[in-house]
Design a protein around this motif. Structure first.
Motif, mmCIF file in Angstrom:
data_model
loop_
_atom_site.group_PDB
_atom_site.id
_atom_site.type_symbol
_atom_site.label_atom_id
_atom_site.label_comp_id
_atom_site.label_asym_id
_atom_site.label_seq_id
_atom_site.Cartn_x
_atom_site.Cartn_y
_atom_site.Cartn_z
ATOM 1 N N THR A 54 -94.193 -57.354 50.428
ATOM 2 C CA THR A 54 -94.302 -58.722 50.931
ATOM 3 C C THR A 54 -93.376 -58.930 52.121
ATOM 4 O O THR A 54 -93.754 -59.549 53.125
ATOM 5 C CB THR A 54 -93.979 -59.729 49.818
ATOM 6 O OG1 THR A 54 -94.892 -59.547 48.735
ATOM 7 C CG2 THR A 54 -94.089 -61.151 50.326
ATOM 8 N N GLU A 232 -96.361 -65.627 46.518
ATOM 9 C CA GLU A 232 -95.756 -64.406 45.985
ATOM 10 C C GLU A 232 -94.268 -64.345 46.311
ATOM 11 O O GLU A 232 -93.471 -63.852 45.495
ATOM 12 C CB GLU A 232 -96.482 -63.177 46.539
ATOM 13 C CG GLU A 232 -97.903 -63.039 46.005
ATOM 14 C CD GLU A 232 -98.517 -61.689 46.320
ATOM 15 O OE1 GLU A 232 -97.766 -60.757 46.659
ATOM 16 O OE2 GLU A 232 -99.755 -61.567 46.228
ATOM 17 N N ASN A 248 -98.988 -60.513 41.180
ATOM 18 C CA ASN A 248 -99.626 -59.726 42.231
ATOM 19 C C ASN A 248 -100.965 -59.164 41.770
ATOM 20 O O ASN A 248 -101.975 -59.248 42.483
ATOM 21 C CB ASN A 248 -98.683 -58.603 42.673
ATOM 22 C CG ASN A 248 -99.267 -57.738 43.759
ATOM 23 O OD1 ASN A 248 -99.800 -56.673 43.490
ATOM 24 N ND2 ASN A 248 -99.159 -58.189 45.000
#
Length: 501
Positions: A54, A232, A248
């Motif tokens: 991420t 996220e 996820n």
């Protein structure tokens, strides 16, 4: 002009089919890959890599400045344009790699996980390697050669999946996922030179010209990534790799059907709309047909996944992933709403309204960050997922109002394409829930029954409502005409240019 519209329609259909085929093939590979990895690795392994990925993606998005899209949109790019784009991409990649190394430690503090720093430094190599990609492959999309794009992307994904599974069997931890990510990027760069004869060389002469367009596209890319990944990042701040892994996988699995059917059409929109930007009638027809297809598929797959999430997890992922079921239901709905909203952005950028697209995506990204940050205070991933749904739903009217300002399309035109899938989705939900309650208590059997009942109810309701209002243009008409052409039923072909009643 009618010949141009016919050509555009065929290009849009061909491009969408090739990109859908690509995404479905890649998703098939990814599904098998996930099934194997889900049984070899733990949710915390997925969560750890998702934390690092991420952050890497958040920095990498700064390199998605739209320089390749500038080549697609340029009416007659020269070698200097191609070489300048390649040089600019390499310069950006090198700079972002250094930034990632500097961010590694702060990121590990944010996620409360020291291993994230090491992972970010390793994955930063992906960014640097990607900068060497052969810019010549952009001609696959520029020339609407989506068959070549299919092969190019497919081989990358297949090799990465094989490497990841091999390392997972050997290592049985998160290092296998990191190895697969790097392997995919290395092969991708190598393939770009194998599949296209162009050989780029350093050139800076056209960089200022390229940046004139790409800086606006950068704003869209950054805003888009923040909007996609803000939830996220919020879940990662809870400091629980297991929760991050569950979120996820839930997001990836719940949105997979939409991501591999609806969003590929969006990818094919930019080069097609760029070619017809001076033909308002063709733009109107093309967008409304795309909106119709998007709504039908989004409701089918988003609503369908939400309805069968429990049995799907039991059968496909295994009992160790049962914590993802509530998340999958909410995120599947979020994915359907996102697809309906998102297909308006390529039209704005392709028709010269980049600044308007930037403002919309930036506003949405800021709203998403604020919403999920507030939701994160609850220390509950489900609250964060609900925040994503709320923000996405709130922005759909804004996208439609904006398109009504810049295209010869009214809100009535758009609502005529939306209400039928929504009603058909309601019929599907009632039928599935009714049958589900009486089905045998066997997850695999019940999943099969629910899928058959849901698909039958949805297709029947969709075509029934379509006929009820006079057979307007859209996905239903295209499907019927395709079927008639294949089975030679004869009769009068249904017009693709009727106006909904």
């Amino acid at each position: 002009m009618s010949e141009q519209r016919l050509h555009v329609g065929r290009s849009l259909l061909s491009g969408g089919l090739w990109m859908a085929a690509l995404r479905w093939t890649m998703r098939g590979i990814g599904l098998v890959n996930t099934l194997i990895l889900a049984r070899l690795l733990m949710p915390s392994d997925f969560g750890l890599v998702a934390m690092a990925a991420t952050v890497v993606g958040l920095v990498e998005v700064l390199g998605w400045a739209g320089q390749w899209e500038a080549l697609i949109r340029h009416p007659d790019p020269t070698r200097e344009h191609y070489d300048s784009v390649w040089t600019l991409s390499l310069m950006i990649a090198a700079s972002l790699t250094l930034i990632l190394w500097g961010m590694a430690e702060p990121a590990s503090w944010y996620f409360h996980e020291p291993r994230v720093a090491w992972l970010i430094r390793i994955l930063a190599l992906r960014t640097l390697i990607g900068g060497f990609s052969n810019v010549g492959v952009v001609t696959f999309r520029r020339n609407l050669r989506f068959d070549q794009e299919f092969t190019y992307q497919l081989l990358q994904r297949l090799f990465a999946a094989l490497v990841t599974v091999g390392f997972a069997v050997w290592l049985r931890d998160w290092r296998a996922l990191a190895a697969g990510i790097l392997a995919g990027r290395i092969l991708g760069v190598a393939l770009s030179y194998v599949m296209h004869p162009y050989r780029p060389r350093p050139c800076v002469r056209r960089i200022p010209e390229v940046l004139g367009f790409s800086t606006r596209m950068l704003g869209i890319s950054v805003s888009q990534y923040v909007n996609d990944r803000a939830d996220e990042l919020a879940v990662g701040s809870l400091g629980n790799p297991g929760a991050m892994g569950a979120y996820n996988i839930a997001a990836d699995t719940a949105t997979a059907p939409i991501a591999e059917t609806v969003l590929p059409v969006t990818q094919a929109l930019f080069p097609v709309f760029a070619r017809i930007r001076d033909d308002p009638a063709a733009m109107r027809t093309a967008y409304l047909d795309v909106l119709s297809a998007t709504c039908i598929l989004s409701v089918a797959f988003g609503g369908g996944m939400a309805l069968v999430a429990d049995d799907f997890v039991h059968v496909v992922l295994g009992p160790q992933w049962l914590m993802t079921v509530p998340l999958m239901r909410v995120l599947a709905i979020a994915g359907g709403l996102y697809a309906i909203m998102q297909n308006g952005i390529p039209i704005l950028t392709a028709t010269g309204h980049e600044r308007l697209a930037v403002r919309l995506t930036a506003t949405r990204a800021v709203s998403m960050v604020l919403a999920v940050a507030a939701a994160a205070l609850s220390d509950n991933a489900m609250t964060i997922a609900c925040a994503r749904v709320a923000v996405t739903l709130a922005f759909i009217p804004g996208i439609f109002l904006t398109l009504a300002r810049v295209l010869p399309i009214t809100l009535g035109d758009m609502m005529a394409r939306i209400w039928r899938p929504m009603m058909a989705g309601l019929v599907m939900a009632v039928c599935v829930l009714t049958v589900h309650a009486a089905a045998p208590d066997e997850p695999a059997l019940r999943l099969g029954i629910d899928m058959v009942i849901g698909a039958t109810a949805y297709v029947t309701a969709t075509f029934g409502l379509w006929g009820l209002i006079g057979f307007p243009s859209g996905l239903e008409a295209a499907a019927v005409n395709w079927l008639r052409a294949r089975v030679a039923l004869g009769g009068v072909r249904i017009s693709q240019h009727n106006t909904p009643k």
